[in-house]
Design a protein around this motif. Structure first.
Motif, mmCIF file in Angstrom:
data_model
loop_
_atom_site.group_PDB
_atom_site.id
_atom_site.type_symbol
_atom_site.label_atom_id
_atom_site.label_comp_id
_atom_site.label_asym_id
_atom_site.label_seq_id
_atom_site.Cartn_x
_atom_site.Cartn_y
_atom_site.Cartn_z
ATOM 1 N N UNK A 136 0.816 -4.904 11.550
ATOM 2 C CA UNK A 136 2.089 -4.503 11.835
ATOM 3 C C UNK A 136 2.967 -5.005 11.707
ATOM 4 N N UNK A 137 3.390 -6.543 10.994
ATOM 5 C CA UNK A 137 4.036 -7.650 11.133
ATOM 6 C C UNK A 137 4.963 -6.671 9.729
ATOM 7 N N UNK A 138 3.398 -6.703 8.803
ATOM 8 C CA UNK A 138 4.049 -6.334 8.079
ATOM 9 C C UNK A 138 4.910 -5.066 7.528
ATOM 10 N N UNK A 139 3.952 -4.403 8.531
ATOM 11 C CA UNK A 139 5.038 -2.703 8.670
ATOM 12 C C UNK A 139 6.499 -2.985 8.946
ATOM 13 N N UNK A 140 6.668 -3.778 9.812
ATOM 14 C CA UNK A 140 8.467 -3.670 10.258
ATOM 15 C C UNK A 140 8.899 -4.505 9.028
ATOM 16 N N UNK A 156 8.347 3.170 -6.478
ATOM 17 C CA UNK A 156 6.799 3.588 -6.408
ATOM 18 C C UNK A 156 5.629 2.438 -5.634
ATOM 19 N N UNK A 157 5.991 0.941 -6.022
ATOM 20 C CA UNK A 157 5.919 0.104 -5.516
ATOM 21 C C UNK A 157 6.038 -0.281 -4.624
ATOM 22 N N UNK A 158 7.271 0.130 -3.524
ATOM 23 C CA UNK A 158 7.385 -0.044 -1.978
ATOM 24 C C UNK A 158 6.861 1.095 -1.098
ATOM 25 N N UNK A 159 6.698 2.663 -1.879
ATOM 26 C CA UNK A 159 6.244 3.450 -0.808
ATOM 27 C C UNK A 159 4.361 3.465 -1.256
ATOM 28 N N UNK A 160 4.390 3.217 -2.200
ATOM 29 C CA UNK A 160 3.118 2.649 -1.960
ATOM 30 C C UNK A 160 2.299 1.215 -1.587
ATOM 31 N N UNK A 161 3.082 0.759 -0.566
ATOM 32 C CA UNK A 161 3.095 -0.893 0.002
ATOM 33 C C UNK A 161 2.577 0.089 1.428
ATOM 34 N N UNK A 162 3.877 0.882 1.266
ATOM 35 C CA UNK A 162 4.182 1.355 2.876
ATOM 36 C C UNK A 162 2.646 2.154 3.705
ATOM 37 N N UNK A 163 2.285 3.158 2.471
ATOM 38 C CA UNK A 163 1.038 4.451 2.469
ATOM 39 C C UNK A 163 -0.319 3.062 3.203
ATOM 40 N N UNK A 164 -0.369 2.142 1.925
ATOM 41 C CA UNK A 164 -1.666 0.923 2.093
ATOM 42 C C UNK A 164 -1.402 0.680 3.454
ATOM 43 N N UNK A 166 -0.129 1.204 6.026
ATOM 44 C CA UNK A 166 -0.234 1.749 7.219
ATOM 45 C C UNK A 166 -2.049 2.037 7.444
ATOM 46 N N UNK A 167 -2.692 2.621 6.004
ATOM 47 C CA UNK A 167 -4.215 2.543 6.528
ATOM 48 C C UNK A 167 -4.807 1.648 7.013
ATOM 49 N N UNK A 172 -8.122 -0.768 10.885
ATOM 50 C CA UNK A 172 -8.063 -2.069 12.372
ATOM 51 C C UNK A 172 -8.043 -1.403 13.380
ATOM 52 N N UNK A 173 -7.491 -0.541 13.906
ATOM 53 C CA UNK A 173 -7.651 0.199 15.052
ATOM 54 C C UNK A 173 -8.764 1.041 15.293
ATOM 55 N N UNK A 174 -9.137 1.726 13.909
ATOM 56 C CA UNK A 174 -10.694 2.644 14.612
ATOM 57 C C UNK A 174 -11.398 1.992 14.836
#
Length: 219
Positions: A136-140, A156-164, A166-167, A172-174
């Motif tokens: 969650x900190x990394x998401x910020x 694209x790297x930033x897009x991939x980092x954000x997507x990964x 989020x996954x 972890x929540x599940x």
């Protein structure tokens, strides 16, 4: 010449005895109209019906069951299946009971095992919570980086980092939701083990030391 005559005479006696042997049995049955038959061979009127094979003295030798209808056959098969399932369930219950007695030597053993299982689950939950917090900190951080690309294409790297990331957060929540349910499952398992152990040993349940005896350690 005498010997061949003796042999022939013996064969004739044997042949003569065949019909007599065949007449030693009688067959008793009833047709569809309720008429009773006593015959030396089963009559066609009793085809498919129950037939009593009797001696000449009237003693029952063998009972031939009537032909079963498809419904009767199905009912018999269902009953046989039910009995087999009950026998299997009884054997399985006996096996589980013996395994329970082999696993625990006292009620205290059961409670100690419960606490170990709860502690292990709690430790796993804490580790998952830590990883979730990090994600969650990394998401910020990633969200801040994303703001630089509001008016230009995002790498694209930033897009991939954000997507990964989020996954990872969703995973972890599940996992935490599963662990929360696991606590109830653990207590239910050991409650059932304790009840069955007390039934098998005839012992009386001991009162817990306090209201938090079977609860999780406080975080």
């Amino acid at each position: 010449m005498l010997k061949p005559r003796i042999v022939i005479f013996g064969m004739l006696l044997a042949l003569a005895a065949v019909p007599a042997t065949g007449q030693q049995r009688m067959f008793k049955c009833k047709d569809d109209k309720g008429k009773t038959y006593y015959t030396q061979t089963p009559p066609v009127e009793c085809l498919g019906k129950e037939i009593d094979e009797m001696s000449r003295q009237g003693t029952l030798v063998k009972k031939r069951e009537a032909a079963k209808t498809p419904e009767q056959i199905a009912a018999r098969e269902a009953e046989e299946k039910r009995k087999k399932e009950e026998e299997f369930a009884a054997k399985e219950e006996k096996r589980k009971s013996q395994a329970l007695l082999n696993t625990y030597s006292s009620e205290k053993d059961i409670e100690d095992s419960r606490q170990r299982a709860l502690k292990q689950s709690d430790e796993t939950s804490k580790e998952t919570e830590k990883r979730l917090a990090d994600a969650q900190k990394r998401a910020q951080v990633l969200a801040s980086e994303k703001e630089f690309y509001l008016k230009k294409p995002m790498p694209k790297k930033l897009q991939d980092d954000i997507k990964n990331n989020e996954i990872d957060i969703k995973g972890y929540q599940d996992a935490l939701a599963v662990k929360k349910k696991e606590l109830g499952d653990i207590n239910a398992k050991y409650d059932a083990d304790k009840r069955r152990y007390l039934e098998l040993t005839g012992a009386k349940a001991k009162k817990p030391a306090g209201p938090a005896a079977a609860a999780l350690p406080k975080k």
